[in-house]
Design a protein around this motif. Structure first.
Motif, PDB file in Angstrom:
ATOM      1  N   GLN A  26       3.196 -39.223 -24.868  1.00  0.00           N
ATOM      2  CA  GLN A  26       2.460 -39.862 -23.762  1.00  0.00           C
ATOM      3  C   GLN A  26       3.210 -41.084 -23.279  1.00  0.00           C
ATOM      4  OE1 GLN A  26      -1.796 -39.551 -25.369  1.00  0.00           O
ATOM      5  NE2 GLN A  26      -2.130 -40.460 -23.368  1.00  0.00           N
ATOM      6  N   PHE A  27       3.097 -41.362 -21.982  1.00  0.00           N
ATOM      7  CA  PHE A  27       3.625 -42.614 -21.448  1.00  0.00           C
ATOM      8  C   PHE A  27       2.711 -43.745 -21.875  1.00  0.00           C
ATOM      9  CE2 PHE A  27       4.981 -39.725 -17.803  1.00  0.00           C
ATOM     10  CZ  PHE A  27       6.306 -39.668 -18.207  1.00  0.00           C
ATOM     11  N   ALA A  29       1.936 -47.747 -20.481  1.00  0.00           N
ATOM     12  CA  ALA A  29       2.250 -48.812 -19.504  1.00  0.00           C
ATOM     13  C   ALA A  29       1.685 -50.112 -20.076  1.00  0.00           C
ATOM     14  CB  ALA A  29       1.679 -48.431 -18.151  1.00  0.00           C
ATOM     15  N   GLY A  30       0.559 -50.599 -19.546  1.00  0.00           N
ATOM     16  CA  GLY A  30      -0.032 -51.832 -20.086  1.00  0.00           C
ATOM     17  C   GLY A  30      -0.629 -51.634 -21.475  1.00  0.00           C
ATOM     18  N   GLY A  31      -0.982 -50.420 -21.792  1.00  0.00           N
ATOM     19  CA  GLY A  31      -1.527 -50.100 -23.118  1.00  0.00           C
ATOM     20  C   GLY A  31      -2.984 -50.505 -23.307  1.00  0.00           C
ATOM     21  N   THR A  32      -3.623 -51.019 -22.273  1.00  0.00           N
ATOM     22  CA  THR A  32      -4.986 -51.561 -22.450  1.00  0.00           C
ATOM     23  C   THR A  32      -6.023 -50.465 -22.689  1.00  0.00           C
ATOM     24  OG1 THR A  32      -5.437 -51.576 -20.074  1.00  0.00           O
ATOM     25  CG2 THR A  32      -4.518 -53.596 -21.017  1.00  0.00           C
ATOM     26  N   ASN A  33      -5.730 -49.242 -22.316  1.00  0.00           N
ATOM     27  CA  ASN A  33      -6.637 -48.139 -22.616  1.00  0.00           C
ATOM     28  C   ASN A  33      -6.086 -47.291 -23.763  1.00  0.00           C
ATOM     29  OD1 ASN A  33      -7.776 -45.092 -21.148  1.00  0.00           O
ATOM     30  ND2 ASN A  33      -9.013 -46.547 -22.237  1.00  0.00           N
ATOM     31  N   LEU A  34      -4.820 -46.938 -23.667  1.00  0.00           N
ATOM     32  CA  LEU A  34      -4.247 -46.005 -24.649  1.00  0.00           C
ATOM     33  C   LEU A  34      -4.269 -46.579 -26.064  1.00  0.00           C
ATOM     34  CD1 LEU A  34      -2.969 -43.333 -25.264  1.00  0.00           C
ATOM     35  CD2 LEU A  34      -0.770 -44.216 -24.499  1.00  0.00           C
ATOM     36  N   ALA A  98     -12.685 -55.249 -15.252  1.00  0.00           N
ATOM     37  CA  ALA A  98     -12.257 -55.827 -16.537  1.00  0.00           C
ATOM     38  C   ALA A  98     -12.314 -57.359 -16.538  1.00  0.00           C
ATOM     39  CB  ALA A  98     -10.876 -55.298 -16.886  1.00  0.00           C
ATOM     40  N   THR A 107      -1.795 -51.604 -15.393  1.00  0.00           N
ATOM     41  CA  THR A 107      -0.993 -51.166 -14.247  1.00  0.00           C
ATOM     42  C   THR A 107      -1.828 -50.239 -13.348  1.00  0.00           C
ATOM     43  OG1 THR A 107      -0.221 -49.204 -15.410  1.00  0.00           O
ATOM     44  CG2 THR A 107       1.105 -51.225 -15.665  1.00  0.00           C
ATOM     45  N   ASN A 111      -4.477 -47.444 -14.604  1.00  0.00           N
ATOM     46  CA  ASN A 111      -5.866 -47.549 -14.140  1.00  0.00           C
ATOM     47  C   ASN A 111      -6.366 -46.183 -13.660  1.00  0.00           C
ATOM     48  OD1 ASN A 111      -8.233 -48.066 -12.584  1.00  0.00           O
ATOM     49  ND2 ASN A 111      -7.671 -50.215 -12.445  1.00  0.00           N
ATOM     50  N   LEU A 113      -5.370 -43.304 -14.617  1.00  0.00           N
ATOM     51  CA  LEU A 113      -5.468 -42.326 -15.713  1.00  0.00           C
ATOM     52  C   LEU A 113      -6.288 -42.821 -16.892  1.00  0.00           C
ATOM     53  CD1 LEU A 113      -1.856 -40.863 -15.643  1.00  0.00           C
ATOM     54  CD2 LEU A 113      -3.942 -39.923 -14.676  1.00  0.00           C
ATOM     55  N   GLN A 114      -6.966 -43.963 -16.752  1.00  0.00           N
ATOM     56  CA  GLN A 114      -7.810 -44.431 -17.852  1.00  0.00           C
ATOM     57  C   GLN A 114      -8.889 -43.386 -18.124  1.00  0.00           C
ATOM     58  OE1 GLN A 114     -10.820 -47.556 -17.050  1.00  0.00           O
ATOM     59  NE2 GLN A 114      -9.813 -47.804 -15.071  1.00  0.00           N
ATOM     60  N   ASP A 163     -12.837 -49.010 -11.095  1.00  0.00           N
ATOM     61  CA  ASP A 163     -13.262 -49.596  -9.820  1.00  0.00           C
ATOM     62  C   ASP A 163     -12.204 -49.330  -8.749  1.00  0.00           C
ATOM     63  OD1 ASP A 163     -15.768 -51.125 -10.431  1.00  0.00           O
ATOM     64  OD2 ASP A 163     -14.463 -51.951 -11.968  1.00  0.00           O
ATOM     65  N   ILE A 211       3.202 -40.732 -12.667  1.00  0.00           N
ATOM     66  CA  ILE A 211       2.772 -41.299 -11.378  1.00  0.00           C
ATOM     67  C   ILE A 211       3.805 -42.363 -11.012  1.00  0.00           C
ATOM     68  CG2 ILE A 211       1.008 -42.654 -10.188  1.00  0.00           C
ATOM     69  CD1 ILE A 211      -1.103 -41.397 -11.941  1.00  0.00           C
ATOM     70  N   LYS A 228     -20.229 -53.850  -6.660  1.00  0.00           N
ATOM     71  CA  LYS A 228     -20.318 -53.304  -8.024  1.00  0.00           C
ATOM     72  C   LYS A 228     -21.587 -53.825  -8.683  1.00  0.00           C
ATOM     73  CE  LYS A 228     -17.742 -53.190 -12.396  1.00  0.00           C
ATOM     74  NZ  LYS A 228     -16.490 -53.525 -13.068  1.00  0.00           N
TER      75      LYS A 228
HETATM   76  C1  LIG Z   1     -12.671 -54.315 -22.356  1.00  0.00           C
HETATM   77  C2  LIG Z   1     -12.203 -53.565 -21.138  1.00  0.00           C
HETATM   78  C3  LIG Z   1     -12.927 -53.665 -19.962  1.00  0.00           C
HETATM   79  C4  LIG Z   1     -12.512 -52.967 -18.831  1.00  0.00           C
HETATM   80  N1  LIG Z   1     -13.244 -53.045 -17.674  1.00  0.00           N
HETATM   81  C5  LIG Z   1     -12.865 -52.336 -16.587  1.00  0.00           C
HETATM   82  C6  LIG Z   1     -13.621 -52.359 -15.392  1.00  0.00           C
HETATM   83  O1  LIG Z   1     -14.649 -53.039 -15.304  1.00  0.00           O
HETATM   84  N2  LIG Z   1     -13.171 -51.628 -14.341  1.00  0.00           N
HETATM   85  C7  LIG Z   1     -12.036 -50.885 -14.400  1.00  0.00           C
HETATM   86  O2  LIG Z   1     -11.674 -50.254 -13.415  1.00  0.00           O
HETATM   87  N3  LIG Z   1     -11.314 -50.832 -15.517  1.00  0.00           N
HETATM   88  C8  LIG Z   1     -11.698 -51.540 -16.604  1.00  0.00           C
HETATM   89  N4  LIG Z   1     -10.967 -51.471 -17.754  1.00  0.00           N
HETATM   90  C9  LIG Z   1      -9.901 -50.493 -17.845  1.00  0.00           C
HETATM   91  C10 LIG Z   1      -8.556 -51.014 -17.449  1.00  0.00           C
HETATM   92  O3  LIG Z   1      -8.531 -51.189 -16.058  1.00  0.00           O
HETATM   93  C11 LIG Z   1      -7.563 -49.954 -17.892  1.00  0.00           C
HETATM   94  O4  LIG Z   1      -7.516 -50.007 -19.297  1.00  0.00           O
HETATM   95  C12 LIG Z   1      -6.187 -50.161 -17.313  1.00  0.00           C
HETATM   96  O5  LIG Z   1      -6.218 -50.109 -15.908  1.00  0.00           O
HETATM   97  C13 LIG Z   1      -5.212 -49.123 -17.835  1.00  0.00           C
HETATM   98  O6  LIG Z   1      -3.917 -49.470 -17.396  1.00  0.00           O
HETATM   99  P1  LIG Z   1      -2.728 -49.574 -18.444  1.00  0.00           P
HETATM  100  O7  LIG Z   1      -1.490 -49.835 -17.667  1.00  0.00           O
HETATM  101  O8  LIG Z   1      -3.036 -50.548 -19.535  1.00  0.00           O
HETATM  102  O9  LIG Z   1      -2.743 -48.095 -19.013  1.00  0.00           O
HETATM  103  P2  LIG Z   1      -2.292 -47.494 -20.451  1.00  0.00           P
HETATM  104  O10 LIG Z   1      -3.328 -47.826 -21.465  1.00  0.00           O
HETATM  105  O11 LIG Z   1      -0.888 -47.901 -20.726  1.00  0.00           O
HETATM  106  O12 LIG Z   1      -2.313 -45.969 -20.104  1.00  0.00           O
HETATM  107  C14 LIG Z   1      -3.490 -45.282 -19.787  1.00  0.00           C
HETATM  108  C15 LIG Z   1      -3.154 -43.801 -19.597  1.00  0.00           C
HETATM  109  O13 LIG Z   1      -2.351 -43.641 -18.451  1.00  0.00           O
HETATM  110  C16 LIG Z   1      -1.115 -42.988 -18.762  1.00  0.00           C
HETATM  111  N5  LIG Z   1      -0.137 -43.595 -17.858  1.00  0.00           N
HETATM  112  C17 LIG Z   1       0.034 -44.934 -17.623  1.00  0.00           C
HETATM  113  N6  LIG Z   1       0.887 -45.107 -16.599  1.00  0.00           N
HETATM  114  C18 LIG Z   1       1.273 -43.869 -16.184  1.00  0.00           C
HETATM  115  C19 LIG Z   1       2.128 -43.380 -15.143  1.00  0.00           C
HETATM  116  N7  LIG Z   1       2.768 -44.225 -14.300  1.00  0.00           N
HETATM  117  N8  LIG Z   1       2.283 -42.056 -15.004  1.00  0.00           N
HETATM  118  C20 LIG Z   1       1.651 -41.184 -15.842  1.00  0.00           C
HETATM  119  N9  LIG Z   1       0.837 -41.582 -16.847  1.00  0.00           N
HETATM  120  C21 LIG Z   1       0.644 -42.907 -17.002  1.00  0.00           C
HETATM  121  C22 LIG Z   1      -0.909 -43.234 -20.234  1.00  0.00           C
HETATM  122  O14 LIG Z   1      -0.135 -42.192 -20.828  1.00  0.00           O
HETATM  123  C23 LIG Z   1      -2.342 -43.217 -20.737  1.00  0.00           C
HETATM  124  O15 LIG Z   1      -2.757 -41.888 -20.906  1.00  0.00           O
HETATM  125  C24 LIG Z   1     -11.339 -52.175 -18.880  1.00  0.00           C
HETATM  126  C25 LIG Z   1     -10.590 -52.117 -20.066  1.00  0.00           C
HETATM  127  C26 LIG Z   1     -11.006 -52.798 -21.181  1.00  0.00           C
HETATM  128  C27 LIG Z   1     -10.181 -52.699 -22.441  1.00  0.00           C
END
Ligand SMILES: Cc1cc2nc3c(=O)[nH]c(=O)nc-3n(C[C@H](O)[C@H](O)[C@H](O)COP(=O)(O)OP(=O)(O)OC[C@H]3O[C@@H](n4cnc5c(N)ncnc54)[C@H](O)[C@@H]3O)c2cc1C
Length: 324
Positions: A26-27, A29-34, A98, A107, A111, A113-114, A163, A211, A228
């Motif tokens: 898996q890719f 990015a920010g890791g905040t979900n994965l 968030a 990122t 966002n 793919l969360q 969102d 993406i 919201k």
């Molecule tokens: C406590 C908490 C509260 C939150 N509240 C909200 C909220 O109110 N509203 C909201 O919208 N979001 C909310 N979020 C979610 C947050 O916006 C997402 O966690 C964030 O946007 C994910 O982005 P990331 O770069 O960290 O993704 P990652 O965690 O790095 O990746 C998420 C998924 O996307 C895949 N991925 C990432 N980038 C790519 C790419 N370019 N191409 C293909 N695959 C990719 C990864 O493989 C993984 O499967 C919240 C998160 C937390 C932890």
């Protein structure tokens, strides 16, 4: 402890090749979900491919629209002058997500793919067809206050939590991807899936695809708003949200795009409501009727029935705030 391999790439070509090389890669990015999902045992990738060094962070524009790189941070996009001036709806939706710290890591690609925040999906001791196909839907006969009132199936009633995606759906954005078979452009409204019989699939990204960006076509929406409704004023996912983009001239609605969040497995476009609004006066009366159209066909369960009434009120209020 579950071991996994970690690799960094700096080109799109290498990132795609690295993903294809290992099944279950898996890719990141920010890791905040994965990373959260890995800690909970919901995701267990064999290989993580860090894509943060790819040249996909720019926000650029031409006369036809704005291209946002997949690695642009949620906070950077929300603060960017182009976005604030031309796509205020998107800036508002990003700011509603968030917390500031998370938006500084998250990122645009991540966002989109969360994964769902359904508590049954996020608890590996519970049945969940999305996490483990065939295990059942714990939410359906369990506690489902946050769940879908549109487009759900017998197998899954989860909602998409983003969102930003609600705004992008209303703005007719296009997802740009690159993969082993080349580049593709997918209309945002067609990118995410309804659960049907395969709730384990959230979207229509093909295996091995990355993406690379989001394209938002130029528009003439002079009234935009993102509303919201949530349990707390910050740091909470939407119970119901509404994205509104209107073109209003001399008090008459010339064009309307609306979508809702917190109500379905994907951002829920309100096509019938849009058609209802075009040609009408931008008035309280019109918006009250439009809100009823918006929630037609919604199906509530024991704990989430309130979303139908709330959704109606939210659509009306979002429209009113857009023209204020
Ligand atoms: C406590 C908490 C509260 C939150 N509240 C909200 C909220 O109110 N509203 C909201 O919208 N979001 C909310 N979020 C979610 C947050 O916006 C997402 O966690 C964030 O946007 C994910 O982005 P990331 O770069 O960290 O993704 P990652 O965690 O790095 O990746 C998420 C998924 O996307 C895949 N991925 C990432 N980038 C790519 C790419 N370019 N191409 C293909 N695959 C990719 C990864 O493989 C993984 O499967 C919240 C998160 C937390 C932890």
């Amino acid at each position: 402890m579950i071991n996994f391999e970690f690799v960094r790439t700096s080109t799109v070509k290498n990132a795609i090749a690295a993903l294809s090389k290992t099944p279950g890669a898996q890719f990141i990015a920010g890791g905040t979900n994965l990373v959260d999902l890995m800690k909970k045992g919901v995701a267990a990738p064999k290989r993580l491919i860090d894509i943060n060094s790819l040249p996909l962070r720019d926000i650029t524009s031409d006369s036809k629209g704005i291209l946002i790189g997949a690695l642009a941070l949620n906070s950077e996009v929300a603060e960017h002058p182009l976005i604030k001036n031309k796509l205020s709806l998107l800036a508002k939706a990003l700011d509603a997500g968030a917390s500031a710290q998370l938006r500084n890591m998250a990122t645009i690609g991540g966002n989109i793919l969360q994964r769902t925040r359904c508590s049954y999906f996020n608890d590996s001791t519970m049945p969940c067809n999305k996490r483990e196909p065939g295990s059942g839907c714990g939410a359906k006969n369990g506690y489902h206050r946050m769940h879908a009132v549109f487009g759900a199936s017998d197998k899954c009633i989860a909602v998409h939590p983003s969102d930003m995606c609600v705004a992008l759906a209303a703005l007719d954005a296009v997802v740009h991807t690159a993969g082993p078979k080349g580049e593709r452009k997918v209309l945002f409204a067609d990118f995410h899936r309804l659960p049907g019989d395969n709730p384990e699939l959230d979207h229509h990204l093909q295996p091995g695809e990355l993406i690379t960006g989001i394209y938002v076509p130029a528009n003439s929406f002079n009234k935009q708003h993102y509303l919201k409704i949530r349990d707390r004023a910050s740091y909470a996912f939407a119970l119901v949200s509404v994205a509104v983009a209107l073109e209003v001239t001399d008090g008459i609605i010339k064009n309307a795009k609306l979508s809702m969040g917190g109500v379905a497995h994907k951002p829920w476009r309100l096509i019938s409501t849009e058609q209802f609004l075009v040609g009408k006066a931008a008035s309280k009366e019109t918006f009250t009727e439009a809100a009823a159209v918006a929630m037609t066909g919604a199906v509530g369960l024991t704990h989430n029935r309130f979303k139908i009434k709330m959704g109606k009120a939210a659509v009306r209020e979002a429209l009113l705030q857009a023209i204020r």
